[in-house]
Design a protein around this motif. Structure first.
Motif, PDB file in Angstrom:
ATOM      1  N   TYR A   1      78.568  23.710   4.271  1.00 46.37           N
ATOM      2  CA  TYR A   1      77.739  22.381   3.675  1.00 46.37           C
ATOM      3  C   TYR A   1      76.468  22.388   2.743  1.00 46.37           C
ATOM      4  N   LYS A   2      75.371  23.320   3.391  1.00 51.25           N
ATOM      5  CA  LYS A   2      74.507  23.732   2.690  1.00 51.25           C
ATOM      6  C   LYS A   2      74.759  24.558   1.394  1.00 51.25           C
ATOM      7  N   ALA A   3      75.321  25.118   1.238  1.00 52.41           N
ATOM      8  CA  ALA A   3      75.565  26.062   0.284  1.00 52.41           C
ATOM      9  C   ALA A   3      76.657  25.270  -0.882  1.00 52.41           C
ATOM     10  N   LYS A   4      77.560  24.339  -0.324  1.00 49.65           N
ATOM     11  CA  LYS A   4      78.296  23.440  -1.075  1.00 49.65           C
ATOM     12  C   LYS A   4      77.205  22.681  -2.111  1.00 49.65           C
ATOM     13  N   GLU A   5      76.682  21.541  -0.982  1.00 49.09           N
ATOM     14  CA  GLU A   5      75.467  20.686  -1.935  1.00 49.09           C
ATOM     15  C   GLU A   5      74.794  21.858  -2.882  1.00 49.09           C
ATOM     16  N   ALA A   6      74.270  22.404  -2.168  1.00 49.87           N
ATOM     17  CA  ALA A   6      72.672  23.248  -2.884  1.00 49.87           C
ATOM     18  C   ALA A   6      74.300  23.604  -4.584  1.00 49.87           C
ATOM     19  N   LEU A   7      75.241  24.436  -4.416  1.00 51.92           N
ATOM     20  CA  LEU A   7      76.010  24.658  -5.644  1.00 51.92           C
ATOM     21  C   LEU A   7      76.111  23.078  -6.689  1.00 51.92           C
ATOM     22  N   LYS A   8      76.834  22.134  -5.925  1.00 51.23           N
ATOM     23  CA  LYS A   8      77.078  20.666  -6.373  1.00 51.23           C
ATOM     24  C   LYS A   8      76.034  20.287  -7.067  1.00 51.23           C
ATOM     25  N   LYS A   9      75.193  20.341  -6.807  1.00 50.66           N
ATOM     26  CA  LYS A   9      73.624  20.412  -7.289  1.00 50.66           C
ATOM     27  C   LYS A   9      73.178  20.826  -9.063  1.00 50.66           C
ATOM     28  N   GLU A  10      73.731  22.019  -8.670  1.00 50.97           N
ATOM     29  CA  GLU A  10      73.203  23.174  -9.898  1.00 50.97           C
ATOM     30  C   GLU A  10      74.015  22.462 -10.888  1.00 50.97           C
ATOM     31  N   LEU A  11      75.380  22.220 -10.083  1.00 52.71           N
ATOM     32  CA  LEU A  11      76.573  21.764 -11.743  1.00 52.71           C
ATOM     33  C   LEU A  11      76.256  20.428 -11.914  1.00 52.71           C
ATOM     34  N   SER A  12      75.040  19.791 -11.349  1.00 51.98           N
ATOM     35  CA  SER A  12      75.321  18.447 -11.955  1.00 51.98           C
ATOM     36  C   SER A  12      74.620  18.731 -12.537  1.00 51.98           C
ATOM     37  N   LYS A  13      72.948  19.433 -13.486  1.00 51.47           N
ATOM     38  CA  LYS A  13      72.349  19.979 -14.317  1.00 51.47           C
ATOM     39  C   LYS A  13      72.885  20.647 -15.421  1.00 51.47           C
ATOM     40  N   GLY A  14      74.505  21.232 -15.258  1.00 54.09           N
ATOM     41  CA  GLY A  14      75.223  21.533 -16.868  1.00 54.09           C
ATOM     42  C   GLY A  14      75.622  23.207 -15.850  1.00 54.09           C
ATOM     43  N   LYS A  15      75.985  23.581 -16.969  1.00 52.55           N
ATOM     44  CA  LYS A  15      76.549  25.071 -16.925  1.00 52.55           C
ATOM     45  C   LYS A  15      75.916  25.865 -15.814  1.00 52.55           C
ATOM     46  N   VAL A  16      76.957  26.511 -14.813  1.00 53.80           N
ATOM     47  CA  VAL A  16      76.570  27.520 -13.848  1.00 53.80           C
ATOM     48  C   VAL A  16      77.211  28.703 -13.405  1.00 53.80           C
ATOM     49  N   LYS A  17      76.686  29.570 -13.402  1.00 50.22           N
ATOM     50  CA  LYS A  17      77.440  31.534 -13.559  1.00 50.22           C
ATOM     51  C   LYS A  17      76.793  31.508 -11.400  1.00 50.22           C
ATOM     52  N   LEU A  18      77.840  31.594 -11.380  1.00 51.49           N
ATOM     53  CA  LEU A  18      77.368  32.554  -9.633  1.00 51.49           C
ATOM     54  C   LEU A  18      77.778  34.337 -10.230  1.00 51.49           C
ATOM     55  N   THR A  19      77.117  34.253  -9.570  1.00 54.39           N
ATOM     56  CA  THR A  19      77.644  36.247  -8.915  1.00 54.39           C
ATOM     57  C   THR A  19      77.623  36.294  -7.387  1.00 54.39           C
ATOM     58  N   ALA A  20      78.507  37.061  -7.749  1.00 51.92           N
ATOM     59  CA  ALA A  20      79.931  37.170  -6.020  1.00 51.92           C
ATOM     60  C   ALA A  20      80.349  38.835  -5.617  1.00 51.92           C
ATOM     61  N   VAL A  21      79.489  39.277  -5.082  1.00 49.56           N
ATOM     62  CA  VAL A  21      79.339  40.455  -4.255  1.00 49.56           C
ATOM     63  C   VAL A  21      80.230  40.872  -3.134  1.00 49.56           C
TER      64      VAL A  21
END
Length: 578
Positions: free
Chosen positions: A230-250
């Motif tokens: 839930y914490k990570a989901k909320e943080a990601l949605k907050k960043e997306l509300s600001k504009g384009k977001v890129k993730l680095t997944a390993v």
């Protein structure tokens, strides 16, 4: 001086006497009148807890390293307690076990490491060290340096096929399995990031919990999925509300060919060795309570029974069997692969999530009953769990005394240990199902609601050794009684059935009155009363399976059935006058 010497002598005599009493108690022969007493003294929960601690370290999928180490740990402890491999067993050996090995039809899977962060930021959204459920089961590895790609948030997955996701990471609040084909196979996305923790996990409270998720094993696209807290989901949605977001997944996983292991341990009966009671505990799953606890409790039950037998303190007329393996799969195979053996499996019990510290997890210990009318008409004190239940029909009912017998045994243990014991109507989903499908009486021992169910916060600190002991004692008390059951046992259980039947019918009468006052039909109420009548009349008759032939018991059964029928008839007449 003389007085002092006398006092010392009396003290020594007292100590020796106390020690002798303790030793006598410790080596007392087990019999039906003292099963509970001795088991409460000698089932410590130590081995159950230590085994749980060993098993819960691993993310266990059938065939992977953690699963296999758990299987061999059980085998090691069985051998320490006197079990011998079947292949080495001599004719008179009572304690035997075997490890069944079969090649897996599909590769096994293992999580190694992973991380997820917003590109350009130092802080991680997730790391495998603290969120070991973050990698969706069946994910393949990314390149060592990971994959960096734009995130596309898909709010309505029905529109997924209309969105260009090729080369991007799809983020959706849905189970990843549901969108894998459209997003990855057809859409060309490089990976999935999802969130869908159910409300009973209390995600806004347990913000770091991740309930494990699965994607299809696809050897062609070799893609991956990451489940969010839930914490990570909320943080990601907050960043997306600001504009384009890129993730680095390993993502680092292992996918490899392996074999399926199942342990079958037998404690051979002396009088009716083909007849048996079977406990099943599945090994796979990533948690502590689910189901390292079942593995541990079953192991201490087996080894303690072995100790009693070696010390000539206990003899079982019928065979006691333990299974450790892949949930449902191993039990189903045990029931189906040998039809002759299956006919003599008299009782089956699933040990699943049986060690919870309920102050931390919530819910209570539950006995999930065999299918009875409460699975169709759930009312009054009966209630389904958040797990939920499918619609059932009267043709699916499984009348048997096992429900009330086990409830009584566990309620007695609850009274001794000040431990809460409850029940729920049949819902399915564990190792009791294959038994029931094979027409073998079976129930599930478990806990629910559990706010850490299937999450990476289901760790050893949520396990209670006291609960492990209570489940073990209750299980063995019931098992020993059934294994050595005879006409006396059958008569006792028949009396319990009569009491339970009459109480249930009275409860259903009151519920029917309430239903009628709310406008429900009399026809439905009569159907419910008759269903319970039929269930208990047939359950009473099943007590005959504890004796070879008894005219006296048959007469007692007829008397009980007559009382049940008479009570039901009176209730229907009373309801019809309303």
């Amino acid at each position: 001086m003389y007085k002092n010497t006398l006092l010392i002598l009396l003290f020594v005599i007292s100590v020796v006497s106390c020690k002798k009493t303790t030793d006598d108690q410790k080596f007392k022969t087990l019999k039906s009148t003292n099963y509970s007493e001795i088991l409460n003294q000698e089932f410590t929960g130590d081995l159950a807890y230590n085994t749980t601690a060993f098993v819960e370290k691993y993310w266990r999928v059938v065939g992977n390293t953690g699963f296999n180490k758990s299987i061999y740990k059980v085998a090691e402890e069985l051998e320490k307690s006197g079990f011998v491999k079947e292949e080495n067993a001599k004719k008179g050996d009572v304690l035997t076990y075997r490890i069944e090995k079969r090649p897996l039809q599909r590769p096994t899977w293992e999580s190694v490491d992973a991380s997820l962060r917003i590109a350009g930021k130092e802080d991680f959204l997730l790391q495998h060290d603290t969120n070991r459920n973050m990698i969706a089961l069946n994910s393949y590895s990314t390149p060592k340096e990971g994959i960096t790609a734009e995130v596309i948030y898909v709010e309505d997955t029905k529109n997924l096929e209309k969105i260009d996701v090729k080369g991007k990471i799809v983020f959706a609040e849905v189970h990843p399995y549901r969108i894998f084909r459209k997003a990855i196979v057809e859409g060309g996305a490089v990976g999935l990031v999802t969130y869908n923790n159910p409300s009973y996990l209390q995600p806004e409270k347990n913000t770091t919990s991740i309930q494990f998720r699965t994607i299809p094993l696809n050897e062609e696209v070799k893609s991956w999925g990451i489940a969010l807290s839930y914490k990570a989901k909320e943080a990601l949605k907050k960043e997306l509300s600001k504009g384009k977001v890129k993730l680095t997944a390993v993502v680092n996983t292992k996918v490899y060919e392996s074999e399926e292991l199942t342990i079958v341990a037998d404690i051979k009966g002396t009088t009716y060795p083909k007849e048996r009671l079977v406990f099943s505990a599945h090994v796979q799953e990533p948690g502590a309570n689910d189901n390292a606890t079942g593995v541990g409790v079953a192991l201490e039950m087996a080894t303690l029974t072995a100790k009693f037998i070696k010390n000539n303190r206990f003899t079982n007329k019928r065979t006691l069997t333990f299974l450790w393996g892949d949930e449902i799969v191993s039990t189903r195979r045990y029931v189906e692969e040998d039809s002759i053996r299956a006919k003599d499996i008299k009782w089956g019990i699933s040990l699943d999530m049986v060690g919870e510290d309920t102050k931390k997890t919530g819910g209570t210990f539950l006995i999930e009953k065999m299918p009875d009318p409460s699975a169709i008409w759930t009312r009054g004190k009966d209630k389904h769990t958040e797990w939920g239940a499918a619609e059932m029909k009267l043709s699916q009912m499984k009348p048997h005394y096992l429900n009330d017998f086990l409830i009584n045994k566990f309620k007695a243990q609850g009274k001794i240990a000040n431990w809460e014991v409850n029940t729920n109507p049949f819902e399915g989903g564990s190792d009791h199902v294959p038994f029931l499908k094979g027409n073998i009486p079976s129930v599930l021992f478990w806990h629910f609601t559990d706010q850490f169910y299937h999450t990476d916060n289901d760790r050893l600190d949520k396990v209670s050794q006291e609960t492990l002991k209570n489940v073990g004692v209750g299980s063995l008390t019931a098992a020993y009684t059934l294994l050595n059951s005879d006409k006396t046992t059958a008569t006792t259980i028949l009396n319990e059935i009569e009491v339970a039947a009459l109480a249930r019918l009275q409860e259903e009468k009151e519920q029917s009155k309430i239903a009628l006052s709310k406008g429900d039909s009399l026809t439905t109420q009569v159907r419910i009363i008759n269903a319970w009548n039929d269930w208990y009349v047939k359950s009473a008759e099943k007590t005959l399976d504890m004796v070879k032939d008894s005219l006296t018991l048959k007469k007692e059964i007829s008397k009980t059935q007559e009382k049940i029928n008479t009570t039901s008839k009176q209730i229907v007449e009373e309801l019809s006058k309303k």
